[in-house]
Design a protein around this motif. Structure first.
Motif, mmCIF file in Angstrom:
data_model
loop_
_atom_site.group_PDB
_atom_site.id
_atom_site.type_symbol
_atom_site.label_atom_id
_atom_site.label_comp_id
_atom_site.label_asym_id
_atom_site.label_seq_id
_atom_site.Cartn_x
_atom_site.Cartn_y
_atom_site.Cartn_z
ATOM 1 N N SER A 238 21.949 49.685 -7.906
ATOM 2 C CA SER A 238 22.437 49.541 -9.276
ATOM 3 C C SER A 238 21.737 48.385 -9.968
ATOM 4 C CB SER A 238 23.945 49.293 -9.269
ATOM 5 O OG SER A 238 24.230 48.022 -8.704
ATOM 6 N N THR A 239 21.783 48.409 -11.278
ATOM 7 C CA THR A 239 21.207 47.307 -12.055
ATOM 8 C C THR A 239 21.854 45.989 -11.676
ATOM 9 O OG1 THR A 239 20.750 48.817 -13.883
ATOM 10 C CG2 THR A 239 20.773 46.465 -14.396
ATOM 11 N N GLU A 243 19.964 42.709 -10.404
ATOM 12 C CA GLU A 243 20.174 41.487 -11.194
ATOM 13 C C GLU A 243 20.602 40.334 -10.295
ATOM 14 O OE1 GLU A 243 22.638 40.127 -15.197
ATOM 15 O OE2 GLU A 243 23.417 41.736 -13.939
ATOM 16 N N ARG A 275 19.456 41.832 -16.549
ATOM 17 C CA ARG A 275 19.976 43.197 -16.610
ATOM 18 C C ARG A 275 19.205 44.026 -17.643
ATOM 19 N NH1 ARG A 275 24.862 45.868 -15.422
ATOM 20 N NH2 ARG A 275 25.586 43.945 -14.435
ATOM 21 N N HIS A 276 18.995 43.435 -18.820
ATOM 22 C CA HIS A 276 18.273 44.123 -19.885
ATOM 23 C C HIS A 276 16.832 44.400 -19.452
ATOM 24 C CE1 HIS A 276 17.506 44.381 -24.521
ATOM 25 N NE2 HIS A 276 17.407 45.545 -23.918
ATOM 26 N N VAL A 278 15.631 44.839 -16.403
ATOM 27 C CA VAL A 278 15.606 45.917 -15.413
ATOM 28 C C VAL A 278 15.817 47.270 -16.086
ATOM 29 C CG1 VAL A 278 16.780 46.895 -13.402
ATOM 30 C CG2 VAL A 278 16.328 44.432 -13.522
ATOM 31 N N MET A 279 16.730 47.328 -17.045
ATOM 32 C CA MET A 279 17.017 48.585 -17.729
ATOM 33 C C MET A 279 15.816 49.059 -18.535
ATOM 34 S SD MET A 279 20.945 47.902 -18.958
ATOM 35 C CE MET A 279 21.032 49.438 -19.882
ATOM 36 N N LEU A 283 13.299 51.836 -12.805
ATOM 37 C CA LEU A 283 13.060 51.649 -11.375
ATOM 38 C C LEU A 283 11.627 51.960 -10.976
ATOM 39 C CD1 LEU A 283 16.325 53.030 -9.713
ATOM 40 C CD2 LEU A 283 15.676 50.660 -10.142
#
Length: 424
Positions: A238-239, A243, A275-276, A278-279, A283
């Motif tokens: 997961s993000t 993070e 988080r931002h 990575v989004m 991936l």
């Protein structure tokens, strides 16, 4: 007129830090009102008090990772010199095309129509992804007529063009394509005035500004922490989990934020949240970025050649797999190639090295037991590397790949890996 080094230029660095120094030169491209339209970037390698320039788009990966966005170009357009082989390099997948122009060289005077035509699909694919292409005035020769529709910019070299030919060349471009003209290597007011009177809107050269240099210290994460990141990505974590890892390692998070906020991404706002970041990266691109960092992250232990060889193997296996396997398996082929030297990079047995990385069973079968779908690709890759003609012929035939397919893929992989690790 010449510019003085701008405020982004870092102070001189002590010789002991030379291995961790990235040096990028940039030269402004100005519009007809003398405002900066963009910058052409040049890789600068300092050694023994001399400078050499490396011309390859993969340089952008190191530049964006280490030199920072504002120092290189801010929100302006960035022009990058390419080689023909680098146009197919995976590093371009990490770059947002909106603010990047790829300068594509023509072939030499003995170029064949087949060579010229062979590059068109690659350039068309780049255009479809949003990249703009620039060519020099050689593209105006009849042999390159098929390239003209692909041109967003055409550069006219003021040192190579006779004054009396300027007007017919400009009119030819205006009549036959939609490209924007750039007068480059402008060294006198007369040259500038002549081209401006003909309607040229962009200018580059010593009369406006000499190249200035941007220097930055590299901050390299440990290989162990990068492997943890790759592990999370392969598990499709997961993000929030990714993070958490970024928060634990300031060097890794610093490199990621600097990379994603660089001019190559063309984002309209600065990303300050892990988080931002990575989004936005996703991936697949996060894995690619981490894998490239892994091979250039350590100055101690494994020699640089090991990391470079790992990148060659990864890219070559990816290219060969693309000929025969479904698209989703190409990433796994890349993993097999890059991780095939993980024992040497981490100085431990392969079994132990792989304990810290979650990998698909097909990848582990190839790396640990030389079995499964990727095993013959890895064997062929090693045969290319060692020059073992017998193994090369046997594995190529088993995979129904021609010598031409394998050799072309190997050339692309070598070029890509060499340029990616040039500043490592």
């Amino acid at each position: 007129m010449s510019s003085t080094p701008d405020s982004a230029t870092a102070p001189q660095t002590a010789p002991a830090d030379a291995d961790n120094l990235v040096v990028i030169a940039r030269q402004a491209i100005l519009d007809d009102k003398r405002a900066v339209f963009g910058y052409e970037l040049f890789d600068r390698v300092t050694a023994a008090n001399c400078h050499t320039a490396a011309s390859d788009a993969a340089m952008l990966f190191n530049a964006l990772c280490y030199a920072g966005s504002e120092a290189l170009g801010g929100k302006k357009t960035v022009f990058i010199n390419c080689t023909h082989e680098s146009l197919a390099g995976g590093h371009l997948e990490l770059i947002h095309p909106e603010k990047v122009v790829l300068e594509v060289p023509t072939f030499g005077a003995d170029a064949t129509p087949e060579q010229i035509a062979q590059l068109i699909p690659t350039m068309q694919a780049l255009r479809t992804r949003g990249f703009r292409l620039a060519f020099n005035q050689e593209v105006l020769r009849r042999a390159y007529a098929s390239w003209l529709p692909l041109a967003s910019f055409i550069k006219l070299d003021m040192q190579a063009i006779k004054p009396e030919l300027a007007e017919p060349l400009v009119k030819y471009v205006q009549a036959n394509c939609q490209a924007t003209l750039v007068a480059e290597k402008v060294e006198t007011a007369e040259q500038h005035e002549r081209m401006a009177a003909l309607g040229v809107k962009l200018f580059q050269g010593y009369w406006f500004a000499h190249p200035s240099t941007v220097k930055a210290q590299t901050i390299r994460p440990s290989q162990a922490i990068i492997i943890q990141l790759i592990n999370l990505v392969r598990q499709q974590a997961s993000t929030a989990e990714i993070e958490d890892l970024l928060k634990k390692d300031p060097t890794l998070s610093f490199n990621l934020l600097r990379f994603i906020n660089s001019s190559g991404f063309g984002l309209s706002c600065e990303i300050t949240s892990f988080r931002h970041a990575v989004m936005i990266l996703g991936l697949k691109k996060l894995f690619r970025w981490a894998a490239l960092l892994l091979t250039t992250s350590s100055k101690d232990g494994a020699p640089p050649a090991v990391g470079q060889t790992a990148v060659v193997r990864g890219r070559l296996m990816e290219l060969l797999a693309a000929e025969l396997l479904p698209k989703e398996e190409c990433d796994n082929a890349f993993v097999v190639g890059v991780f095939s030297l993980l024992d040497s990079m981490l100085n431990m047995p392969m079994e132990r090295a792989l304990e810290s990385v979650a990998l698909p069973e097909s990848v582990q079968d190839a790396l640990l037991h030389n079995k499964g779908v990727f095993a013959p690709f890895l064997e062929l890759t090693k045969a290319c590397e060692s020059g073992d003609d017998e193994a090369f012929a046997r594995t190529a035939n088993a995979l129904h790949l021609s010598n031409r397919q394998v050799n072309w893929a190997h050339l692309q992989a070598l070029t890509w890996a060499e340029s990616l690790t040039a500043e490592a």
